[in-house]
Design a protein around this motif. Structure first.
Motif, PDB file in Angstrom:
ATOM      1  N   LEU A   1       0.823  -1.205   0.000  1.00  0.00           N
ATOM      2  CA  LEU A   1       0.000   0.000   0.000  1.00  0.00           C
ATOM      3  C   LEU A   1       0.858   1.256   0.000  1.00  0.00           C
ATOM      4  CD1 LEU A   1      -2.897  -0.952   2.434  1.00  0.00           C
ATOM      5  CD2 LEU A   1      -3.171  -0.111   0.093  1.00  0.00           C
ATOM      6  N   GLN A   2       1.910   1.243   0.816  1.00  0.00           N
ATOM      7  CA  GLN A   2       2.814   2.396   0.861  1.00  0.00           C
ATOM      8  C   GLN A   2       3.443   2.642  -0.508  1.00  0.00           C
ATOM      9  OE1 GLN A   2       3.967   4.055   4.335  1.00  0.00           O
ATOM     10  NE2 GLN A   2       3.583   5.408   2.610  1.00  0.00           N
ATOM     11  N   THR A   3       3.854   1.560  -1.161  1.00  0.00           N
ATOM     12  CA  THR A   3       4.458   1.672  -2.481  1.00  0.00           C
ATOM     13  C   THR A   3       3.444   2.152  -3.509  1.00  0.00           C
ATOM     14  OG1 THR A   3       5.982  -0.128  -1.917  1.00  0.00           O
ATOM     15  CG2 THR A   3       5.763   0.420  -4.246  1.00  0.00           C
ATOM     16  N   ALA A   4       2.188   1.715  -3.379  1.00  0.00           N
ATOM     17  CA  ALA A   4       1.152   2.145  -4.312  1.00  0.00           C
ATOM     18  C   ALA A   4       0.926   3.651  -4.222  1.00  0.00           C
ATOM     19  CB  ALA A   4      -0.154   1.396  -4.024  1.00  0.00           C
ATOM     20  N   TYR A   5       0.885   4.188  -3.008  1.00  0.00           N
ATOM     21  CA  TYR A   5       0.733   5.633  -2.853  1.00  0.00           C
ATOM     22  C   TYR A   5       1.933   6.370  -3.439  1.00  0.00           C
ATOM     23  CZ  TYR A   5      -3.515   5.785  -0.022  1.00  0.00           C
ATOM     24  OH  TYR A   5      -4.816   5.712   0.400  1.00  0.00           O
ATOM     25  N   LEU A   6       3.127   5.850  -3.196  1.00  0.00           N
ATOM     26  CA  LEU A   6       4.327   6.473  -3.749  1.00  0.00           C
ATOM     27  C   LEU A   6       4.306   6.427  -5.270  1.00  0.00           C
ATOM     28  CD1 LEU A   6       7.163   7.701  -3.440  1.00  0.00           C
ATOM     29  CD2 LEU A   6       8.061   5.371  -3.233  1.00  0.00           C
ATOM     30  N   PHE A   7       3.915   5.286  -5.831  1.00  0.00           N
ATOM     31  CA  PHE A   7       3.862   5.142  -7.286  1.00  0.00           C
ATOM     32  C   PHE A   7       2.908   6.163  -7.906  1.00  0.00           C
ATOM     33  CE2 PHE A   7       1.583   3.227 -10.905  1.00  0.00           C
ATOM     34  CZ  PHE A   7       2.634   3.164 -11.817  1.00  0.00           C
ATOM     35  N   LEU A   8       1.711   6.289  -7.349  1.00  0.00           N
ATOM     36  CA  LEU A   8       0.736   7.223  -7.903  1.00  0.00           C
ATOM     37  C   LEU A   8       1.218   8.661  -7.781  1.00  0.00           C
ATOM     38  CD1 LEU A   8      -2.584   5.608  -6.645  1.00  0.00           C
ATOM     39  CD2 LEU A   8      -1.694   5.656  -8.984  1.00  0.00           C
ATOM     40  N   TYR A   9       1.872   8.991  -6.672  1.00  0.00           N
ATOM     41  CA  TYR A   9       2.433  10.339  -6.508  1.00  0.00           C
ATOM     42  C   TYR A   9       3.468  10.626  -7.592  1.00  0.00           C
ATOM     43  CZ  TYR A   9       5.197  14.146  -4.493  1.00  0.00           C
ATOM     44  OH  TYR A   9       5.881  15.322  -4.303  1.00  0.00           O
ATOM     45  N   LEU A  10       4.376   9.678  -7.816  1.00  0.00           N
ATOM     46  CA  LEU A  10       5.451   9.890  -8.778  1.00  0.00           C
ATOM     47  C   LEU A  10       4.923   9.933 -10.211  1.00  0.00           C
ATOM     48  CD1 LEU A  10       8.103   7.538  -7.155  1.00  0.00           C
ATOM     49  CD2 LEU A  10       8.206  10.039  -7.267  1.00  0.00           C
ATOM     50  N   VAL A  11       3.956   9.062 -10.522  1.00  0.00           N
ATOM     51  CA  VAL A  11       3.386   9.067 -11.872  1.00  0.00           C
ATOM     52  C   VAL A  11       2.737  10.418 -12.165  1.00  0.00           C
ATOM     53  CG1 VAL A  11       1.500   8.134 -13.270  1.00  0.00           C
ATOM     54  CG2 VAL A  11       3.106   6.597 -12.150  1.00  0.00           C
ATOM     55  N   ARG A  12       2.008  10.959 -11.205  1.00  0.00           N
ATOM     56  CA  ARG A  12       1.353  12.245 -11.435  1.00  0.00           C
ATOM     57  C   ARG A  12       2.375  13.369 -11.589  1.00  0.00           C
ATOM     58  NH1 ARG A  12      -2.940  10.138  -7.157  1.00  0.00           N
ATOM     59  NH2 ARG A  12      -4.463   9.272  -8.635  1.00  0.00           N
ATOM     60  N   LYS A  13       3.451  13.304 -10.835  1.00  0.00           N
ATOM     61  CA  LYS A  13       4.501  14.314 -10.993  1.00  0.00           C
ATOM     62  C   LYS A  13       5.175  14.183 -12.348  1.00  0.00           C
ATOM     63  CE  LYS A  13       4.205  16.396  -7.018  1.00  0.00           C
ATOM     64  NZ  LYS A  13       3.788  17.828  -6.952  1.00  0.00           N
TER      65      LYS A  13
END
Length: 239
Positions: A204-216
């Motif tokens: 879950l932590q990685t999923a939030y990080l992934f979505l943050y980075l993709v949007r950036k």
């Protein structure tokens, strides 16, 4: 692995499991130019008895699905795994999984087909994903007759690419204090915090990080898997 060990493993490898046949069929004509919004990602974390795929074992698998760049909260894969050998105490201290918890858990050989099928056409995504994939690939070769064909995305590489982009825009391009651990990056970006060294919560932590980075990164024009892959590969210090 030595030549003798390699030949011995090949000699005892089972025929290709139907789950791997389906996996290879799913990625036979993989298109890297599809938009990120149209992709599925299986964000995965594994807990192991150590860091050596040849001698250590998987003791927990946690994964969450991302579809349409959103976490599908009701679609998760989470299980403990009974190892073949006893688990050393240092590993227990890190991930807090005790031998008693694993005693009645299923063995990895029986879990792998279900996990491969659960991933389906989703790209396996993880933080320092090469470590988990080393264990998964070795296990699939041993129990399912071959390696999975699933492409992977590494959030650590994406974070390095995003930090490089930030540095190049700043007046101070050198920031040697940046830590690329999952917990430190999540805190740096103000993301929700989950319990560390728990397979599902790390996923879950990685999923939030992934979505943050993709949007950036999408803000910089990266909109396809090909672009995402190129951004990760461009980090020259990654080992």
């Amino acid at each position: 692995m030595g030549i003798r060990s390699l030949l011995r493993s090949l000699r005892h490898r089972p025929p290709l499991h139907p789950a791997l046949q389906r996996n290879r069929s799913a990625f036979a004509d993989f298109n890297q130019d599809i938009p990120l919004e149209d992709c599925e990602f299986a964000v995965t974390d594994m807990e192991m008895t150590g860091l050596d795929p040849e001698h250590d074992e998987i003791v927990a698998i946690g994964a969450v699905r991302i579809r349409g760049l959103s976490i599908i909260t009701g679609d998760v894969f989470h299980t403990y795994v009974r190892p073949q050998r006893s688990m050393a105490r240092p590993a227990t201290l890190i991930h807090r999984i005790t031998p008693a918890q694993l005693q009645h858990s299923p063995a990895l050989a029986g879990l792998l087909p279900g996990f491969v099928d659960w991933c389906g056409q989703a790209l396996i995504t993880g933080h320092h994903v090469g470590l988990d994939m080393g264990f998964l690939t070795r296990a699939c070769r041993r129990h399912l007759g071959g390696a999975p064909a699933t492409p992977c995305v590494d959030t650590m590489r994406l974070a390095q690419a995003w930090e490089r982009e930030r540095w190049e825009r700043s007046f101070d391009p050198f920031q040697p204090t940046v830590s690329y651990t999952l917990a430190d990056l999540s805190a740096r970006y103000g993301l929700p915090q989950f319990r560390a060294h728990d397979a599902l919560e790390d996923a879950l932590q990685t999923a939030y990080l992934f979505l943050y980075l993709v949007r950036k990164l999408k803000g910089g024009g990266i909109t396809t898997l090909r672009g995402l892959h190129a951004a990760g590969r461009s980090w020259r210090w990654y080992l």
